[in-house]
Design an enzyme around this catalytic site. Structure first.
Site, PDB file in Angstrom:
ATOM      1  N   CYS A   1       0.772  -1.177   0.252  1.00  0.00           N
ATOM      2  CA  CYS A   1      -0.233  -0.090  -0.074  1.00  0.00           C
ATOM      3  C   CYS A   1       0.987   1.288   0.059  1.00  0.00           C
ATOM      4  CB  CYS A   1      -0.906   0.104   1.395  1.00  0.00           C
ATOM      5  SG  CYS A   1      -2.069   1.530   1.181  1.00  0.00           S
TER       6      CYS A   1
ATOM      7  N   CYS B   1      -0.717   4.082   2.048  1.00  0.00           N
ATOM      8  CA  CYS B   1      -0.293   3.905   3.478  1.00  0.00           C
ATOM      9  C   CYS B   1       0.974   4.258   3.861  1.00  0.00           C
ATOM     10  CB  CYS B   1      -0.623   2.369   4.011  1.00  0.00           C
ATOM     11  SG  CYS B   1      -2.085   1.873   3.347  1.00  0.00           S
ATOM     12  N   ASP B   2       2.042   3.706   3.208  1.00  0.00           N
ATOM     13  CA  ASP B   2       3.702   3.509   3.627  1.00  0.00           C
ATOM     14  C   ASP B   2       4.517   4.570   2.898  1.00  0.00           C
ATOM     15  OD1 ASP B   2       2.502   1.650   5.513  1.00  0.00           O
ATOM     16  OD2 ASP B   2       2.963  -0.053   4.129  1.00  0.00           O
TER      17      ASP B   2
END
Ligand code: NAP
Length: 309
Positions: free
Chosen positions: A134, A137-138
């Protein structure tokens, strides 16, 4: 608790199915395992959903979908459905975590799909220590650093572009020299000055130490040459796997586990409908998930009319 319809999964397909069902006048529960939105929550920008010509952030669209449902009497149930099985009198029994149970006359399965693993040595060992599925997200953890993206579909191309705006350099590793992702993304990838294409290449190993991964060993499948690319993160986008394990074992699926339906989203089990990415189909888009959800709800409403007649 008995409902006319239980919708499982609150992504675009599930929210649409719940909306159409509640508006048809039946009682509806929507079971959501995580925040509403599904995969769009991990999508940075959505450029191809009609009505948003300047694109819209995934989380913003998720919020709008959720807000649309908020005014309707849909029972929102937080939890995970572990199994769906036939109960007495043509009802379905849904077993949830913490021993909870729901009953329904009709079930609309909208649990989507999740990212497949690459299966390379080091993938599990460095999961969360460099290996990610992701970018939204990261990606921020790798601001100003070098990362790799694996895959040649829309997800890989889209996320490589997203990362290229944050990180120093992106190595886009793909096993062939032709990409299956949309041409609009391929063109942008080729224009980006900090994306290096590593085509016809597979990942042999993800390497690193106690602090996390530090490189990826890549092999060119045409020449056999190997290369070690120093990267602190690797984002894997090599396709999707359906989230359908809770459905009855005998339900018709294809070899990859995606649920087979007819054009009305009916599965081979009367009363169970499937919509969105867990379905065997070619087009996996927000717009097609929304269409599936509306179609499944319409079919489920007709089924319920017969059930109640
Ligand atoms: P996908 O389209 O199935 O692409 C998967 C990619 O991973 C392919 O390029 C494939 O290579 C590669 N791959 C598969 N197994 C591999 C392995 N073991 N090792 C190395 N590479 C491997 O999956 P996706 O990109 O996740 O997209 C899933 C669906 O969502 C698609 O229908 C896609 O169009 C849709 N989607 C749409 C958008 C959008 O329109 N904005 C965004 C994201 C996703 P090959 O090409 O050689 O098979």
């Amino acid at each position: 608790m008995l409902y006319d319809a239980v919708v499982i999964g609150a992504g675009p397909a599930g929210i649409t199915a719940a909306l159409y069902l509640v508006r048809s006048g039946v009682s509806v529960a929507l079971v959501e395992n995580a925040a509403p939105g599904g995969q769009i929550l991990s999508t940075a920008e959505i450029e191809n959903y009609p009505g948003f010509p300047k694109s819209i952030k995934g989380w913003e669209l998720a919020d709008l979908f959720d807000a649309h449902l908020a005014g309707y009497p849909v029972e929102r149930v937080r939890g995970q459905v572990l199994s769906v099985e036939k109960a007495d009198g043509n009802l379905f029994r849904l077993s949830l975590d913490e021993g909870r149970e729901l009953k329904a006359k009709a079930v609309v399965a909208c649990t989507g799909a999740h990212h497949r693993k690459l299966g390379a040595p080091g993938e599990d060992a460095f999961s969360g220590k460099g290996v990610s599925y992701c970018a939204v997200c990261d990606g921020n953890f790798y601001r100003g650093r070098d990362v790799a993206v694996v895959g040649g579909g829309n997800s890989a191309l889209e996320e490589a572009l997203y990362l290229s705006r944050i990180v120093n350099k992106v190595y886009l590793i793909h096993r062939r020299d032709a990409f299956r992702g949309a041409m609009v993304y391929q063109n942008k990838i080729r224009e980006a000055t900090n994306i290096e294409l590593v085509t016809s290449s597979v990942v042999d190993e993800i390497r690193g130490g106690a602090a996390g991964m530090d490189s990826v060993a890549v092999r060119n499948v045409k020449s056999g040459e190997t290369r070690v690319i120093p990267v602190e993160g690797i984002f894997i986008y090599v396709g999707m796997e359906p989230v359908s394990g809770y459905l009855p074992e005998g339900i018709n699926r294809n070899a990859a586990g995606f649920v087979l339906t007819d054009a009305e989203m009916c599965t081979d089990i009367p009363g169970i409908f499937a919509a969105g990415d867990l379905r065997a189909k070619r087009c996996r888009q927000v717009s097609s998930a929304v269409g599936d959800g509306a179609t499944a709800a319409t079919a489920a409403s007709s089924y319920l009319e017969q059930w109640n007649a």
